[in-house]
Every structure is written in C-alpha cells, then in structure tokens.
Write a protein that holds these residues in place. Structure first.
Motif, mmCIF file in Angstrom:
data_model
loop_
_atom_site.group_PDB
_atom_site.id
_atom_site.type_symbol
_atom_site.label_atom_id
_atom_site.label_comp_id
_atom_site.label_asym_id
_atom_site.label_seq_id
_atom_site.Cartn_x
_atom_site.Cartn_y
_atom_site.Cartn_z
ATOM 1 N N ASP A 323 4.631 -10.847 1.124
ATOM 2 C CA ASP A 323 5.996 -11.375 0.988
ATOM 3 C C ASP A 323 7.016 -10.233 1.063
ATOM 4 O O ASP A 323 8.052 -10.337 1.742
ATOM 5 N N TYR A 324 6.715 -9.181 0.346
ATOM 6 C CA TYR A 324 7.613 -8.020 0.299
ATOM 7 C C TYR A 324 7.727 -7.367 1.679
ATOM 8 O O TYR A 324 8.827 -7.026 2.141
ATOM 9 N N LEU A 325 6.589 -7.225 2.358
ATOM 10 C CA LEU A 325 6.599 -6.639 3.702
ATOM 11 C C LEU A 325 7.422 -7.479 4.668
ATOM 12 O O LEU A 325 8.263 -6.950 5.420
ATOM 13 N N HIS A 346 2.629 -19.775 1.768
ATOM 14 C CA HIS A 346 1.509 -19.137 1.081
ATOM 15 C C HIS A 346 0.180 -19.822 1.357
ATOM 16 O O HIS A 346 -0.846 -19.159 1.511
ATOM 17 N N LEU A 347 0.186 -21.141 1.408
ATOM 18 C CA LEU A 347 -1.061 -21.870 1.627
ATOM 19 C C LEU A 347 -1.661 -21.594 2.996
ATOM 20 O O LEU A 347 -2.853 -21.826 3.214
ATOM 21 N N SER A 348 -0.842 -21.092 3.909
ATOM 22 C CA SER A 348 -1.292 -20.900 5.290
ATOM 23 C C SER A 348 -1.422 -19.435 5.705
ATOM 24 O O SER A 348 -1.842 -19.162 6.820
ATOM 25 N N ARG A 349 -1.057 -18.498 4.824
ATOM 26 C CA ARG A 349 -1.078 -17.078 5.210
ATOM 27 C C ARG A 349 -2.173 -16.325 4.467
ATOM 28 O O ARG A 349 -2.258 -16.376 3.248
ATOM 29 N N GLY A 350 -2.995 -15.611 5.235
ATOM 30 C CA GLY A 350 -4.062 -14.812 4.655
ATOM 31 C C GLY A 350 -3.572 -13.466 4.174
ATOM 32 O O GLY A 350 -2.434 -13.324 3.729
ATOM 33 N N GLY A 351 -4.421 -12.444 4.286
ATOM 34 C CA GLY A 351 -4.140 -11.162 3.669
ATOM 35 C C GLY A 351 -3.475 -10.124 4.539
ATOM 36 O O GLY A 351 -3.380 -8.962 4.133
ATOM 37 N N HIS A 352 -3.029 -10.495 5.743
ATOM 38 C CA HIS A 352 -2.318 -9.519 6.574
ATOM 39 C C HIS A 352 -1.130 -10.179 7.256
ATOM 40 O O HIS A 352 -1.025 -11.404 7.305
ATOM 41 N N VAL A 353 -0.250 -9.330 7.759
ATOM 42 C CA VAL A 353 0.941 -9.801 8.482
ATOM 43 C C VAL A 353 0.801 -9.381 9.935
ATOM 44 O O VAL A 353 0.476 -8.231 10.232
ATOM 45 N N TYR A 354 1.035 -10.335 10.823
ATOM 46 C CA TYR A 354 0.901 -10.097 12.262
ATOM 47 C C TYR A 354 2.283 -10.166 12.907
ATOM 48 O O TYR A 354 2.971 -11.195 12.808
ATOM 49 N N VAL A 355 2.692 -9.068 13.518
ATOM 50 C CA VAL A 355 3.985 -9.037 14.197
ATOM 51 C C VAL A 355 3.768 -8.704 15.667
ATOM 52 O O VAL A 355 2.830 -7.972 16.019
ATOM 53 N N THR A 356 4.613 -9.241 16.503
ATOM 54 C CA THR A 356 4.501 -8.975 17.943
ATOM 55 C C THR A 356 5.711 -8.181 18.422
ATOM 56 O O THR A 356 6.810 -8.280 17.859
ATOM 57 N N HIS A 357 5.469 -7.389 19.445
ATOM 58 C CA HIS A 357 6.528 -6.596 20.070
ATOM 59 C C HIS A 357 6.030 -6.200 21.461
ATOM 60 O O HIS A 357 4.843 -5.905 21.638
ATOM 61 N N PRO A 358 6.905 -6.176 22.477
ATOM 62 C CA PRO A 358 6.469 -5.784 23.825
ATOM 63 C C PRO A 358 5.837 -4.393 23.871
ATOM 64 O O PRO A 358 5.008 -4.114 24.741
ATOM 65 N N GLU A 394 5.240 0.607 -2.976
ATOM 66 C CA GLU A 394 5.947 1.768 -2.444
ATOM 67 C C GLU A 394 5.444 2.111 -1.052
ATOM 68 O O GLU A 394 6.229 2.508 -0.176
ATOM 69 N N GLU A 395 4.150 1.969 -0.810
ATOM 70 C CA GLU A 395 3.610 2.225 0.528
ATOM 71 C C GLU A 395 4.171 1.233 1.543
ATOM 72 O O GLU A 395 4.433 1.594 2.706
ATOM 73 N N VAL A 396 4.339 -0.016 1.130
ATOM 74 C CA VAL A 396 4.951 -1.010 2.019
ATOM 75 C C VAL A 396 6.380 -0.584 2.346
ATOM 76 O O VAL A 396 6.807 -0.631 3.518
#
Length: 423
Positions: A323-325, A346-358, A394-396
């Motif tokens: 959430d913070y990320l 939350h019910l649909s998101r696992g343990g990582h965040v996936y972002v796209t960029h060209p 802090e690492e995030v």
C-alpha cells in the motif's frame, strides 16, 4: 499521506515484525526487492544446513534414522510445517521434488480423460513451465495440446476474472490447473469460489501456489481444493533449488499416485522390498525418489521463522508495505509514465507490486546499479516485492526516491532496454 523519510522510519518503529529482519543476511547498502523470485538466506536456514551436514559427517548412514532430524522422515516433517501456511492437515502435505516434477505427478494422478471430458483448463497468463507440463501430459495421453488445452483469456493482459474462469468450466473439461497468484500482476485468484464451481461441475481443481505461499493465508482443506503444489525458494526463503511441496486433499489419499517410486511406499513397508507397492496413506505417496536432504535442510530453519511470525501478521505487514509503495509511486512518480498493473483491492493483491513502463528493462538495470534489486518481466514489467520478514518501510521510501532520480535525470537511457539472460 506524509511522504517524508521520517514517516517511513516511524512506520518501522511501529512494525511488530521488525525483529525478524536480523534473522536474515541483508546486504549492506543494497535494497533487495526480489524476494518473490528468490528469498534471502536466514541464519536459521544456514544453521539447519550445517546441522544436516554434521549428521552426515558424524552418523553417516545412521543419519537416516538417528539424530535431531532423521532423513527418512524429513520430507514428512517439513511437509507438516507447511500446514499453517496453506490451511491443511499434516497428512495432506509432503515436501518433495520440484514444482514442475510435482505438477507432472499430479497431472499423472488427476488427469483422467473419459468420454467427452478430455480437456485441461488453464489460463493464458500462467507461468510457462506449468503450460509445458500440461502440454506434455496431454501428448502422453495421445491428445493434441492445440485442441485439448483450454486457456482462459485475460481482458486486460494482466488479470483474470472469476466469471470468465467459471464460464470456461464446460462439460469437456477433465481437470483445472490455475495459479493462486499470477506471477506478473500479483493478482490473487478467488480460490474458494473457483473450487466450489469446479466441484459443482465434477471437475478436479488444483492450484500453483508458487507466488502465494508464505505471502498470503490459504485454507485449502476448508475450501476442499483437490490438490496444490509450490516451490519454496521465493517467499519461503528455502534457497535456490530448495525442495518443493504438494498438498492432496484427504479424500484422495490411500491410493497409488500416477507416478510411483521408492518413497511412495508406506514407511513401515518400504524396506520389505516387495515389487508390489503399498502406498503411503498420506500425501507421502506422491513422492517419487529419495528425499533431497541437503535441499530440504534450509526449510527446517526458514519455516520455524514463519511459525513464530504467523502468516496473518506477515500478510498484514505485506499489505501495508505494498500500500505504501503504491501510494508513494502515485504521488512521486506520476509524471514518468509508470502504470500500476497490480490489483488495488487487498483481497486481490498478493505480495508484490507490478508496474509497467516502455523502458522497464533499462530502468531495472539502472535500479540495480543504484543498489536496488528489482525484477524485470518481459515485455515491459517491473516487479517490486517488499517482503514482510526483512524489508522496511524506509527501504520502500528509498526505492521510490532513487527511482524518481533515475527518471528525472534519465539515467536509464545509458542502458539497453533489453533483458539479460536471466531476468
């Protein structure tokens, strides 16, 4: 939201799991956000390996039945430790093989084409190795994968809908294989609802939990899932090539598996050395060969940590980290063309965040040179996995600050926008 570094530090001070970070070998001056590909080494895992080596050194062949962790029962012992993570009974679990070997075993055991029920249902977003295994098992049964492998299509290229999956459970489907969490977007599938729908249609259903075990809670026995399989080197921190896991619902236990082997035997019958197999009455029957003892060893230590931390607390912090990320990325990086492709709920998101960029591949290279370890996924995805047991808020915060600098200064343009041999 407060975007200051001090706010991140405050969140870390409030973290009930912060004490577990010191359990891991965290590299100084690096931020490791690739735990969804390979988790970090814990000190307990290291000690467990040394303990097993010591047993080999001191006990030799007696290590099979003597010492703190007798090897003959080690697969069962480690399997039992999976129970609170997947919501299953000890007899339904075994630590054995590798992910794809175990899938072959389960396909050989549960794919029973009969009449018009000849097809296997999967999805177009699944990890390739699962698809390879399904295709090869279809071919072994004399069926064309082009005709008998049905893949649920994604509407947006990143996620699947429960409705589309259920609509694909037609009368000609003999077996269903789906991921618990999609490896790219991190979407959690509604395993309970899908299992109910499959059961109503008389179709066995199994889940690949590689990207969900150790990251989210499961309730496989309660959901009445037929079977599941997973690796242990991602969120479970078992190390490269660590032994994988199998769950088989108790209603299927007591019969021979599709692929039998030496360790499929009932323990007290195994050394009768009969040519007629007496299968173990537990999920142990789904073993094929001798346990890979040295690759089981790290799990002894790592699963102890999970038992102490608790999967519910791990999930709570994981959601807080992601959430913070996401919030920081939306506030600090909105001008740079990133798109968050992970579900927000939350019910649909696992343990990582996936972002796209060209320029995802070159951005990942720039991050790595700056001391931040991300994960590139072809064609244009960046996976960022802040792990509850050893990453910090802090690492995030630092990650987003570095990424902002990379984009502002266009540092990524110094790198080719192509993946390495391993991405």
């Amino acid at each position: 939201m407060d975007t200051s570094r001090q706010y991140a530090i405050t969140l870390d001070h409030q973290d009930p799991l912060q004490r577990f970070r010191k359990e891991f070998y965290v590299t100084k001056d690096k931020i490791y956000l690739d735990g969804n590909s390979l988790g970090l080494l814990s000190k307990r895992s290291e000690q467990a390996v040394l303990s097993i080596l010591g047993a080999w050194k001191n006990d030799a062949i007696d290590g099979w039945t003597m010492g703190k962790h007798p090897w003959f029962y080690l697969s069962e012992k480690v399997g039992e430790a999976f129970a609170p993570l997947v919501g299953a009974k000890p007899d339904e679990l075994i630590a054995t093989g590798s992910t794809t070997t175990n899938l072959h075993q389960l396909l050989a055991s549960f794919y029973k084409p009969e009449g018009k029920k000849t097809k296997i249902l999967a999805d177009e977003l699944n990890f390739p190795s699962d698809i390879y295994a399904i295709k090869s098992q279809l071919q072994l049964k004399g069926f064309s994968p082009d005709e008998h492998l049905v893949k649920v299509k994604s509407r947006d290229g990143h996620t699947l809908t429960t409705e589309d999956i259920i609509a694909s459970m037609t009368d000609d489907i003999a077996l269903i294989i789906l991921p618990g969490v999609l490896y790219r977007s991190g979407q959690i599938l509604d395993m309970r609802t899908l299992t109910v729908a499959a059961c109503e249609r008389g179709i066995p259903i199994g889940f690949d939990l590689c990207h969900s075990i150790g990251s989210i809670p499961h309730y496989l026995s309660e959901w009445n899932v037929d079977f599941a399989f997973w690796c242990t080197y991602k969120h479970l921190n078992g190390g490269p090539g660590s032994v994988a896991g199998i769950y088989v619902n108790e209603k299927h236990l007591g019969s021979e598996p599709g692929l039998s082997g030496w360790f499929s035997s009932k323990k007290d019958k195994q050394f009768d050395l009969e040519h007629q197999l007496t299968p173990a009455p537990t999920a142990g029957a789904y073993q094929i060969g001798t346990p890979h003892v040295l690759s089981l060893a790290p799990l002894i230590g790592s699963l102890e940590i999970f038992q102490e931390a608790g999967i519910q607390a791990i999930r709570q912090k994981s959601l807080a980290l992601t959430d913070y990320l996401i919030a920081l990325m939306e506030m600090e990086l909105s001008e740079f063309g990133f798109k968050i492709a992970s579900p927000m709920e939350h019910l649909s998101r696992g343990g990582h965040v996936y972002v796209t960029h060209p320029n995802a591949a070159s951005i990942c290279k720039a991050l790595k040179d700056a001391g931040i370890i991300p994960d590139f996924r072809s064609p244009n995805g960046i996976r960022l996995a802040p792990v509850a047991l050893y990453n910090t808020f802090e690492e995030v915060w630092q990650t987003v600050e570095v990424l902002k600098q990379i984009m502002r200064d266009q540092k990524y343009k110094k790198y080719e926008n192509t993946r390495g041999v391993i991405a």
